[in-house]
Motif scaffolding. Structure first.
Motif, PDB file in Angstrom:
ATOM      1  N   PHE A   1      59.095  31.853  51.784  1.00 55.98           N
ATOM      2  CA  PHE A   1      59.840  30.674  51.321  1.00 55.98           C
ATOM      3  C   PHE A   1      61.264  31.117  50.990  1.00 55.98           C
ATOM      4  O   PHE A   1      61.462  31.824  50.003  1.00 55.98           O
ATOM      5  N   PRO A   2      62.252  30.701  51.802  1.00 48.84           N
ATOM      6  CA  PRO A   2      63.606  31.239  51.654  1.00 48.84           C
ATOM      7  C   PRO A   2      64.191  31.096  50.249  1.00 48.84           C
ATOM      8  O   PRO A   2      64.883  31.969  49.768  1.00 48.84           O
ATOM      9  N   GLU A   3      63.898  29.969  49.575  1.00 51.47           N
ATOM     10  CA  GLU A   3      64.582  29.719  48.301  1.00 51.47           C
ATOM     11  C   GLU A   3      63.942  30.456  47.113  1.00 51.47           C
ATOM     12  O   GLU A   3      64.559  30.582  46.060  1.00 51.47           O
ATOM     13  N   LEU A   4      62.709  30.936  47.283  1.00 56.19           N
ATOM     14  CA  LEU A   4      62.076  31.678  46.180  1.00 56.19           C
ATOM     15  C   LEU A   4      62.563  33.127  46.159  1.00 56.19           C
ATOM     16  O   LEU A   4      62.847  33.710  47.198  1.00 56.19           O
ATOM     17  N   THR A   5      62.621  33.689  44.953  1.00 60.39           N
ATOM     18  CA  THR A   5      63.017  35.092  44.853  1.00 60.39           C
ATOM     19  C   THR A   5      61.836  35.989  45.224  1.00 60.39           C
ATOM     20  O   THR A   5      60.696  35.529  45.342  1.00 60.39           O
ATOM     21  N   VAL A   6      62.136  37.272  45.355  1.00 58.77           N
ATOM     22  CA  VAL A   6      61.095  38.249  45.662  1.00 58.77           C
ATOM     23  C   VAL A   6      60.005  38.194  44.589  1.00 58.77           C
ATOM     24  O   VAL A   6      58.814  38.083  44.884  1.00 58.77           O
ATOM     25  N   ARG A   7      60.431  38.218  43.321  1.00 60.91           N
ATOM     26  CA  ARG A   7      59.468  38.213  42.218  1.00 60.91           C
ATOM     27  C   ARG A   7      58.602  36.960  42.256  1.00 60.91           C
ATOM     28  O   ARG A   7      57.387  37.013  42.053  1.00 60.91           O
ATOM     29  N   GLU A   8      59.233  35.825  42.553  1.00 56.88           N
ATOM     30  CA  GLU A   8      58.483  34.564  42.577  1.00 56.88           C
ATOM     31  C   GLU A   8      57.405  34.552  43.657  1.00 56.88           C
ATOM     32  O   GLU A   8      56.316  34.002  43.447  1.00 56.88           O
ATOM     33  N   HIS A   9      57.701  35.164  44.788  1.00 60.63           N
ATOM     34  CA  HIS A   9      56.673  35.259  45.834  1.00 60.63           C
ATOM     35  C   HIS A   9      55.433  35.984  45.310  1.00 60.63           C
ATOM     36  O   HIS A   9      54.304  35.578  45.570  1.00 60.63           O
TER      37      HIS A   9
ATOM     38  N   GLU B   1      53.552  42.119  33.953  1.00 57.08           N
ATOM     39  CA  GLU B   1      53.222  43.530  34.102  1.00 57.08           C
ATOM     40  C   GLU B   1      52.643  43.828  35.492  1.00 57.08           C
ATOM     41  O   GLU B   1      53.027  44.790  36.156  1.00 57.08           O
ATOM     42  N   ARG B   2      51.700  42.988  35.905  1.00 53.31           N
ATOM     43  CA  ARG B   2      51.071  43.207  37.213  1.00 53.31           C
ATOM     44  C   ARG B   2      52.077  43.023  38.337  1.00 53.31           C
ATOM     45  O   ARG B   2      52.088  43.764  39.315  1.00 53.31           O
ATOM     46  N   VAL B   3      52.941  42.022  38.176  1.00 53.72           N
ATOM     47  CA  VAL B   3      53.952  41.750  39.202  1.00 53.72           C
ATOM     48  C   VAL B   3      54.945  42.908  39.282  1.00 53.72           C
ATOM     49  O   VAL B   3      55.299  43.362  40.374  1.00 53.72           O
ATOM     50  N   ASP B   4      55.364  43.414  38.127  1.00 53.31           N
ATOM     51  CA  ASP B   4      56.303  44.548  38.109  1.00 53.31           C
ATOM     52  C   ASP B   4      55.692  45.768  38.799  1.00 53.31           C
ATOM     53  O   ASP B   4      56.381  46.506  39.501  1.00 53.31           O
ATOM     54  N   ALA B   5      54.391  45.976  38.580  1.00 51.42           N
ATOM     55  CA  ALA B   5      53.726  47.135  39.189  1.00 51.42           C
ATOM     56  C   ALA B   5      53.774  47.031  40.714  1.00 51.42           C
ATOM     57  O   ALA B   5      53.990  48.023  41.420  1.00 51.42           O
ATOM     58  N   ILE B   6      53.592  45.818  41.248  1.00 53.01           N
ATOM     59  CA  ILE B   6      53.626  45.630  42.697  1.00 53.01           C
ATOM     60  C   ILE B   6      55.049  45.811  43.235  1.00 53.01           C
ATOM     61  O   ILE B   6      55.267  46.469  44.254  1.00 53.01           O
TER      62      ILE B   6
ATOM     63  N   LEU C   1      60.646  47.253  45.651  1.00 53.63           N
ATOM     64  CA  LEU C   1      61.543  46.098  45.642  1.00 53.63           C
ATOM     65  C   LEU C   1      61.987  45.723  44.230  1.00 53.63           C
ATOM     66  O   LEU C   1      62.521  44.641  44.016  1.00 53.63           O
ATOM     67  N   ASP C   2      61.783  46.618  43.263  1.00 50.69           N
ATOM     68  CA  ASP C   2      62.126  46.265  41.877  1.00 50.69           C
ATOM     69  C   ASP C   2      63.605  45.904  41.731  1.00 50.69           C
ATOM     70  O   ASP C   2      63.953  44.979  41.017  1.00 50.69           O
TER      71      ASP C   2
ATOM     72  N   VAL D   1      66.396  38.402  43.712  1.00 47.90           N
ATOM     73  CA  VAL D   1      67.199  37.921  44.840  1.00 47.90           C
ATOM     74  C   VAL D   1      66.364  36.919  45.651  1.00 47.90           C
ATOM     75  O   VAL D   1      65.199  37.179  45.954  1.00 47.90           O
ATOM     76  N   PRO D   2      66.959  35.758  45.996  1.00 50.10           N
ATOM     77  CA  PRO D   2      66.225  34.827  46.870  1.00 50.10           C
ATOM     78  C   PRO D   2      65.984  35.475  48.235  1.00 50.10           C
ATOM     79  O   PRO D   2      66.854  36.171  48.752  1.00 50.10           O
ATOM     80  N   VAL D   3      64.807  35.214  48.772  1.00 48.64           N
ATOM     81  CA  VAL D   3      64.413  35.869  50.020  1.00 48.64           C
ATOM     82  C   VAL D   3      65.362  35.526  51.176  1.00 48.64           C
ATOM     83  O   VAL D   3      65.570  36.325  52.082  1.00 48.64           O
ATOM     84  N   ALA D   4      65.989  34.349  51.106  1.00 49.28           N
ATOM     85  CA  ALA D   4      66.939  33.938  52.152  1.00 49.28           C
ATOM     86  C   ALA D   4      68.067  34.949  52.325  1.00 49.28           C
ATOM     87  O   ALA D   4      68.645  35.066  53.405  1.00 49.28           O
ATOM     88  N   ALA D   5      68.372  35.695  51.261  1.00 47.98           N
ATOM     89  CA  ALA D   5      69.498  36.631  51.320  1.00 47.98           C
ATOM     90  C   ALA D   5      69.084  38.009  51.846  1.00 47.98           C
ATOM     91  O   ALA D   5      69.913  38.907  51.937  1.00 47.98           O
TER      92      ALA D   5
END
Ligand SMILES: Nc1ncnc2c1ncn2[C@@H]1O[C@H](COP(=O)(O)OP(=O)(O)OP(=O)(O)O)[C@@H](O)[C@H]1O
Ligand SMILES: [Mg+2]
Length: 253
Positions: A91-99, A129-134, A140-141, A146-150
Motif C-alpha cells: 500500500f503506497p501511502e502506508l509507512t514501512v512500520r504500518e505495513h 516491541e514485536r514490530v520493532d524486532a521485525i 528496515l529500522d 517512510v511511506p512505501v511510495a518513496a
C-alpha cells in the motif's frame, strides 16, 4: 526430526497441460531449500498447492505433522505457512512500520474489523516491541516511518518479507523475491533471508531464477522440469548433472 513440509505425489492438470506430475519433496524444520527450474516448470503451481490457493488433482500435502488437504488458505497461513509474491503487493501511502503493524494484527486476530487493523494511531507497547524486532531483523529500522511510495523496489521486497515474518511462519514460501532487483539489492535480500532463516529457525522454500542468489540462500535444491522433479541435492552437485544443464540450457549443453 519430522519434516515440516511433506509433499507426496502431487499432480495438477490444466486442460492438456500436466503442470505437476506426481511431485514429491520434503523440507525439514529450519531448512532452506531452493526450488528451481525453467519457465513453466510448475514452481508457482506447486506453491499454490502448498499455500492452499489451488487444489491438486492428486497427491497430498502434510504440514507440521498433519495433512492439510482441504484446509483453506487463510487457515494454512495461521498454521504457519507464509508467502511472498512475485508481483509486489504493498500500500503506497502506508509507512514501512504500518505495513508490519497491520500484518501483525491480522495474524493475531487483534481487530475483527478493518477499522481496528488500520487504527494506526493506537499502537500498544507489546505490539510496538514485536514490530520493532521485525524491522530490525529485515534491516528496515531506519526507514520505519517512510511511506512505501518513496521506496525503491528492493526495499519494498524487504517490506514484503517483514510482513510475511509478522505472521511468524514456520515455513516461508518465497516466489522469485529478487525479480526486478539489481545485484546489490539481490545480495542484501539473500543475506536477510539467511539471517531470518537462522535466527527464527524458519524453513524456507525459495523459487528463484537467479542461481547465484539460490547458491547463497539455501542448503539444498530441488529441480523441477515440465512438472517433474528431475534432480535434488547439493547445489553444485545437482547443477553439474547433464540432465539439469540440458533442462536449463537446452539440448547439447
Ligand atoms: N491458471 C492456469 N491455467 C492454465 N495453465 C496454467 C495456469 N497456471 C499455470 N499454467 C501452466 O502450467 C505450467 C506451470 O506453470 P507455473 O506458473 O507453475 O510455472 P513456473 O515454474 O512458476 O514458471 P515461471 O518460472 O515462468 O514462473 C505452465 O505450462 C503454465 O502455462
Ligand atoms: Mg512462477
Amino acid at each position: 526430526m519430522a519434516d515440516i513440509l511433506r509433499i507426496s505425489e502431487v499432480s495438477v492438470r490444466f486442460g492438456g497441460i500436466q503442470a505437476l506430475d506426481h511431485v514429491s519433496l520434503s523440507v525439514a524444520p529450519g531448512e532452506a531449500v531452493g526450488l528451481v527450474g525453467p519457465n513453466g516448470a510448475g514452481k508457482t503451481t506447486l506453491f499454490d498447492c502448498i499455500s492452499g490457493r489451488r487444489r491438486p488433482s492428486g497427491g497430498s500435502v502434510t504440514f507440521d505433522g498433519r495433512s492439510i488437504d482441504g484446509v483453506p488458505g487463510y487457515k494454512r497461513a495461521r498454521l504457519g505457512i507464509g508467502r511472498t509474491f512475485q508481483r509486489l503487493e504493498v500500500f503506497p501511502e502506508l509507512t514501512v512500520r504500518e505495513h508490519i503493524i497491520v500484518a501483525e494484527r491480522a495474524h493475531r486476530g487483534v481487530g475483527a474489523l478493518w477499522r481496528d487493523l488500520l487504527n494506526l494511531s493506537r499502537v500498544r507497547p507489546e505490539e510496538q516491541e514485536r514490530v520493532d524486532a521485525i524491522l530490525d531483523l529485515v534491516g528496515l529500522d531506519h526507514l520505519a516511518d517512510v511511506p512505501v511510495a518513496a521506496l525503491g523496489l528492493g526495499t519494498c521486497r524487504l517490506v514484503e518479507l517483514g510482513r510475511a515474518l509478522a505472521c511468524e511462519p514456520k515455513l516461508l514460501l518465497a516466489d522469485e523475491p529478487s525479480s526486478g532487483l539489481d545485484h546489490n539489492e539481490t545480495d542484501s535480500l539473500a543475506m536477510v533471508l539467511r539471517v531470518v532463516q537462522r535466527e527464527r529457525a524458519m524453513a524456507v522454500l525459495l523459487v528463484e531464477h537467479d542461481l547465484q542468489m539460490v547458491a547463497k540462500s539455501v542448503d539444498r535444491i530441488v529441480v523441477l522440469d515440465i512438472g517433474k522433479v528431475i534432480a535434488e541435492g547439493r547445489f553444485d552437485e545437482v547443477l553439474a548433472q547433464p540432465g539439469v544443464r540440458e533442462a536449463y540450457l537446452g539440448a547439447g549443453a
